[in-house]
Design an enzyme around this catalytic site. Sequence first.
Site, PDB file in Angstrom:
ATOM      1  N   ASP A  12      -2.582  16.590 -32.456  1.00  7.97           N
ATOM      2  CA  ASP A  12      -2.638  15.375 -31.646  1.00  7.97           C
ATOM      3  C   ASP A  12      -2.772  14.125 -32.522  1.00  7.97           C
ATOM      4  O   ASP A  12      -3.250  14.199 -33.654  1.00  7.97           O
ATOM      5  CB  ASP A  12      -3.841  15.492 -30.692  1.00  7.97           C
ATOM      6  CG  ASP A  12      -3.752  14.518 -29.532  1.00  7.97           C
ATOM      7  OD1 ASP A  12      -2.699  13.883 -29.352  1.00  7.97           O
ATOM      8  OD2 ASP A  12      -4.748  14.393 -28.807  1.00  7.97           O
ATOM      9  N   HIS A  29       5.608  11.111 -35.231  1.00 10.32           N
ATOM     10  CA  HIS A  29       6.100  12.486 -35.066  1.00 10.32           C
ATOM     11  C   HIS A  29       6.845  12.933 -36.328  1.00 10.32           C
ATOM     12  O   HIS A  29       6.757  14.090 -36.733  1.00 10.32           O
ATOM     13  CB  HIS A  29       7.018  12.587 -33.843  1.00 10.32           C
ATOM     14  CG  HIS A  29       6.322  12.276 -32.551  1.00 10.32           C
ATOM     15  ND1 HIS A  29       5.093  12.811 -32.217  1.00 10.32           N
ATOM     16  CD2 HIS A  29       6.661  11.477 -31.500  1.00 10.32           C
ATOM     17  CE1 HIS A  29       4.726  12.366 -31.028  1.00 10.32           C
ATOM     18  NE2 HIS A  29       5.653  11.547 -30.582  1.00 10.32           N
ATOM     19  N   ASN A  60       4.667  17.351 -21.511  1.00 11.63           N
ATOM     20  CA  ASN A  60       5.280  16.321 -22.364  1.00 11.63           C
ATOM     21  C   ASN A  60       6.624  15.795 -21.827  1.00 11.63           C
ATOM     22  O   ASN A  60       7.092  14.744 -22.257  1.00 11.63           O
ATOM     23  CB  ASN A  60       5.476  16.830 -23.806  1.00 11.63           C
ATOM     24  CG  ASN A  60       4.183  16.877 -24.606  1.00 11.63           C
ATOM     25  OD1 ASN A  60       4.039  17.686 -25.518  1.00 11.63           O
ATOM     26  ND2 ASN A  60       3.225  16.020 -24.270  1.00 11.63           N
ATOM     27  N   ARG A 178      -8.297  20.944 -32.931  1.00 18.47           N
ATOM     28  CA  ARG A 178      -7.562  19.831 -32.321  1.00 18.47           C
ATOM     29  C   ARG A 178      -7.833  18.578 -33.147  1.00 18.47           C
ATOM     30  O   ARG A 178      -8.995  18.272 -33.459  1.00 18.47           O
ATOM     31  CB  ARG A 178      -7.996  19.606 -30.880  1.00 18.47           C
ATOM     32  CG  ARG A 178      -7.203  18.455 -30.241  1.00 18.47           C
ATOM     33  CD  ARG A 178      -7.409  18.325 -28.749  1.00 18.47           C
ATOM     34  NE  ARG A 178      -6.490  17.339 -28.217  1.00 18.47           N
ATOM     35  CZ  ARG A 178      -5.989  17.338 -26.996  1.00 18.47           C
ATOM     36  NH1 ARG A 178      -6.332  18.275 -26.165  1.00 18.47           N
ATOM     37  NH2 ARG A 178      -5.159  16.390 -26.598  1.00 18.47           N
TER      38      ARG A 178
END
Length: 230
Positions: A12, A29, A60, A178
Amino acid sequence: MAIPKHIAIIMDGNGRWAKAQGKKRTEGHKEGVKNVRSIAIYANSLGVKCLTLYAFSTENWKRPIEEVDYLMSLPKVFFHAYLKELMEKNIKVTMIGDINRIPDEARKIFLDAIAKTSKNTGMILNFALNYGSRDEIVKACMAFAKDYKAGLVDTLTEESFNDYLMTAGLPDIDLLIRTSGEERISNFLLYQLAYSELIFRPEAWPDFNKQSLDACLEEFEHRSRRFGGL
Ligand code: FPP
């Protein structure tokens, strides 16, 4: 150091990482893809058996079309750049998720990488793509119901239910990480995480480096895992 057999990561914070530097979200990204390579290579070198990465969730699709298109172009970017190296390192690529709704090009590229690496015996690099855990559990229940109706099975156990999940055959997840400070599971591997250690890191995914993974492994080692016993 005790190395977890199976690590899962929710990668994330790409968008926030990019924004913080005055860049477009897609730049985050792009950087995230490079980091998939470096963390996968590092995890393989440590002896991790399986690394599952949350690359695209069933939720998404709600993002703006330009971003969805960009995310769907990442398998091509990733495998063009790194498939050769994954082969050299003996890494085996697999995926979980509903592959049927993925655009043709991304699907073909994934299937090609899966086929080419299928005989590799090193770490399994498992991408969760168009994956949602509730979707997976519902599909598993439907598959069981079909088998039951056909008389192929007459009961269901925790063990045998595993075989209906997309993660069938993979070791249990020891550690979930995460990144970027969010402390949620976000519909990721709900059944499989029952006894996993959870570690939430502050860094955005592009900043999560080898030292970050080392810190997670150290923390993992210090936690006592009793699986409900004493
Ligand atoms: C979450 O960050 C990240 C994603 C939705 C995509 C993650 C995908 C990769 C890192 C590359 C995948 C690679 C392959 C080969 C498929 P976010 O956009 O939600 O960040 P934000 O919370 O800061 O907005």
